[in-house]
Enzyme design. Sequence first.
Site, short mmCIF file in Angstrom:
data_model
loop_
_atom_site.label_atom_id
_atom_site.label_comp_id
_atom_site.label_asym_id
_atom_site.label_seq_id
_atom_site.Cartn_x
_atom_site.Cartn_y
_atom_site.Cartn_z
N GLU A 91 0.79 -1.23 0.00
CA GLU A 91 0.00 0.00 0.00
C GLU A 91 0.83 1.28 0.00
O GLU A 91 0.62 2.17 0.82
CB GLU A 91 -0.96 0.01 1.20
CG GLU A 91 -1.99 -1.09 1.10
CD GLU A 91 -2.97 -1.09 2.26
OE1 GLU A 91 -4.18 -1.06 1.99
OE2 GLU A 91 -2.54 -1.14 3.43
C1 ACM Z 1 -2.36 -5.41 3.75
O1 ACM Z 1 -3.46 -5.86 4.07
N1 ACM Z 1 -2.17 -4.11 3.65
C2 ACM Z 1 -1.24 -6.29 3.48
#
Ligand code: ACM
Length: 509
Positions: free
Chosen positions: A325
């Site tokens: 992310e």
């Molecule tokens: C995640 O759920 N950001 C790996």
Amino acid sequence: MISPSLLTETLIEKQKLNYSLRDIIPLPKSVLSSDEKAFTLKAGAHISVEPRTTEMLNLGEYLANKLNASTGYGIQILPETGAPAKGSIHLTISDSDPTLGEEGYLLTISENLVSLSANKPAGIFRGVQSIRQLLPPLIESTAVQTGPWLIPAGTIRDIPRFSWRGVMLDVARHFFSVKDVERFVDLMAYYKMNRFHLHLSDDQGWRLMINSWPKLATYGGNTQVGGGRGGYYSQEEYAHIVKYAQRQYITVIPEIDMPGHTNAAQASYAELNCNGVAPSLYSGIDVGFSALCVDKEITYTFVNDVVKELAALTPGPYIHVGGDEVSTLSAADYSRFIERVQAIVQSHGKQMIGWAEIAQAHLSSSSIAQHWKDNFAQLAVQQNAKVIMSPANKLYMDIKYNDSTHLGLIWAGYIGVKDAYEWEPTTIVSGVREDDILGIEAALWSETIQTMTDAEYMVFPRLPGYAEIGWSQVKGRTWEDYERRLSRHGARLKALGVNFYPSSEVAWK
Ligand code: ACM
């Protein structure tokens, strides 16, 4: 010839037993029930181990402690001079059968003897969990119960399908005490899980003392989601957790998330920010807004110092570096960062694991990508790197069971008990096949999970299903059969004091 009276006795026992060798979760590879009389654990029984090494004696003690709390028998580990005594439990790795591998075991139960053999001590530990599950549920009670303590007769030969059967706990969004973590480890061990992934840092908190950068913990560990006190583990506490897990043949995988999910670190040290200004501590639940300054050399000094201390504290071969992310860096900057971090991790003798986005960078074949969504895992296998399966819409235990679940998130849909069980790791990402997959890992993110009581509610009863997907063969697995077995585990979970969700998908016994 079996006498009619013996036959009647056997039938009465079967009724008393009310469960069978096949009730074990995860389902063993091969189960052969016998019509012989059950084994009865009685006062005066003992455990013998072979050879009498410290490790085998510890395994005997572990089993004795489990049995003594509820039977009150004071079972001891005694040396055997000849064949194992009638009524005893014998644990041995002396006639090792190499085909049982690291974790396999052979358990034979007759009226006179429980015999557990394995190739390695880890196999004995896994087999001991089967012995626990074959005794009546109240064997897990911490207060003395009356019994009788019957184990059905038969033979189990058991070997796991996957070597990686993990559980992740996010101690960054909400902090969990060492005692909580110990309980978490105990419960995963009961279902033969063998990897414990600790998500140690995120925007909301840094949870491990790093001596060369102490403010990460003393400042960056000061809060959590919702603004509570947070906390962090001293290096001694972390080492204790590692050892505690190791005694249950569970490898700890520490994760320091980077280059994103780093607000707590950037709030602690201004120099980790491109503009040289430290942001405030963060206690919300947004993602994707933070990133280390990948153009500054100090960033790599920081990463090297952290990984160096972490590697020294972690006997397992893996360091998890997150990598998920990241929305504020260019693709080129992201890949360059991951490649430098991979080299740093390797320079400290460890293998890098990251969420599958890391596969956009050049990966060594020793690095591991953890799939959670999208298809980045394909890029990993094209580089001969292995994959851990954690699809969010199946294996994220912070996702609500249904619309009435009072905890959890819904961004990945709902995951009922059946949804959590009915899927197959080789059909999740096209091109990622059995040989590419190390195994599975279930994740408990803790944005909405504040206590172990909350954690247990979201983990159970989904975790036993994950354990079965990781351990058991595909052949013979059906929801109907699993549901019947899980329904009998409610009493075990109760005896263990687990705050499980009593899902109406299961006809609890
Ligand atoms: C995640 O759920 N950001 C790996």
